[in-house]
Design an enzyme around this catalytic site. Sequence first.
Site, short mmCIF file in Angstrom:
data_model
loop_
_atom_site.label_atom_id
_atom_site.label_comp_id
_atom_site.label_asym_id
_atom_site.label_seq_id
_atom_site.Cartn_x
_atom_site.Cartn_y
_atom_site.Cartn_z
NE ARG A 24 -16.24 -2.78 -2.60
CZ ARG A 24 -16.53 -3.14 -3.82
NH1 ARG A 24 -17.78 -3.15 -4.23
NH2 ARG A 24 -15.62 -3.49 -4.66
NE ARG A 43 -10.13 12.13 11.05
CZ ARG A 43 -8.84 12.43 10.91
NH1 ARG A 43 -8.16 11.93 9.92
NH2 ARG A 43 -8.24 13.22 11.77
CB VAL A 88 -17.56 -7.60 4.39
CG1 VAL A 88 -18.48 -8.65 4.97
CG2 VAL A 88 -18.13 -6.21 4.69
CB THR A 90 -10.22 -7.00 -0.88
OG1 THR A 90 -9.58 -5.82 -0.41
CG2 THR A 90 -11.48 -6.66 -1.61
CD GLU A 177 -7.04 -8.82 7.23
OE1 GLU A 177 -6.04 -8.85 8.01
OE2 GLU A 177 -8.14 -8.35 7.54
CG MET A 178 -3.04 -4.55 5.19
SD MET A 178 -2.50 -3.13 4.23
CE MET A 178 -1.31 -2.39 5.34
CD GLU A 179 -7.71 -3.73 7.01
OE1 GLU A 179 -7.82 -4.88 6.52
OE2 GLU A 179 -7.22 -2.78 6.38
CG ASP A 202 -4.08 -8.45 -4.29
OD1 ASP A 202 -4.91 -7.74 -3.68
OD2 ASP A 202 -3.05 -8.90 -3.77
N1 HPA Z 1 -1.64 -7.51 1.03
C1 HPA Z 1 -2.19 -6.96 2.10
N2 HPA Z 1 -3.45 -6.59 2.16
C2 HPA Z 1 -4.21 -6.79 1.07
C3 HPA Z 1 -3.70 -7.37 -0.08
C4 HPA Z 1 -2.34 -7.74 -0.09
O1 HPA Z 1 -1.83 -8.24 -1.11
N3 HPA Z 1 -4.70 -7.42 -0.99
C5 HPA Z 1 -5.79 -6.90 -0.41
N4 HPA Z 1 -5.49 -6.52 0.84
#
Ligand code: HPA
Length: 232
Positions: A24, A43, A88, A90, A177-179, A202
């Site tokens: 990306r 990496r 930026v 998802t 999300e995770m960050e 999603d």
């Molecule tokens: N959960 C966590 N992080 C994500 C998700 C999710 O459903 N979709 C995109 N990043």
Amino acid sequence: MSIHIAAQPGDIADTILLPGDPLRAQWIAENFLESPVRYNTVRNMFGFTGTYEGNRVSVQGTGMGVPSLSIYVNELFRDYGVQTAIRVGTCGGLAGTQLRDVVIAMTSSTDSGTNRRMTGGLDYAPVANYELLEKAVQSARTQDLNFHVGGIATMDLFYDDSNAVQVLESLGVLALEMETSGLYTLAAKYRRRALTICTVSDMVATHEATDSQEREQGFRAMVKVALDAAFN
Ligand code: HPA
């Protein structure tokens, strides 16, 4: 050079966009930047510097999750003097959002152990930089997109069987999300500016997901909002 970024001081701009996915980062460099130069391949976590409407800007992949992001963001803030960092990415949508919506994160709740470790066990509430947030909202209003501004949550588990999602949803959290909690906490520590903008890729409850073409369109609008926030 830092351990994970093989750039010389000065190779990286004061302002940087941070997608999780290094491909990306390459896509953003190819589609939005003039004369992009790749400064990192360590990496395969690609980073590029170019210009956008005459403004010098970089874009760097961070990988997924707070531990990976925090490695890159620490090095960007500490070793390369980055002042403004805009994630930026998802996210998974919770109640009130729909696929392809854009979420601008005022704050991010988290179950990340990393965040607590950085704050000596306190439940610190990491916040976005207000000026960037306001400019992002101004840009989003002028574009053809559905957007939300509010709290998100940064979770350590993508595949989570606990009831955390219901609890977060009941508290009005917009997306997962995770960050972001890691990014905002590091920005506070180094006194830098940070913001997260993400598109709903999603829906957490139904697992409904966008296809890759829709993701790309959503991503385009989001990158424009991020660049407007940084430079307008
Ligand atoms: N959960 C966590 N992080 C994500 C998700 C999710 O459903 N979709 C995109 N990043």
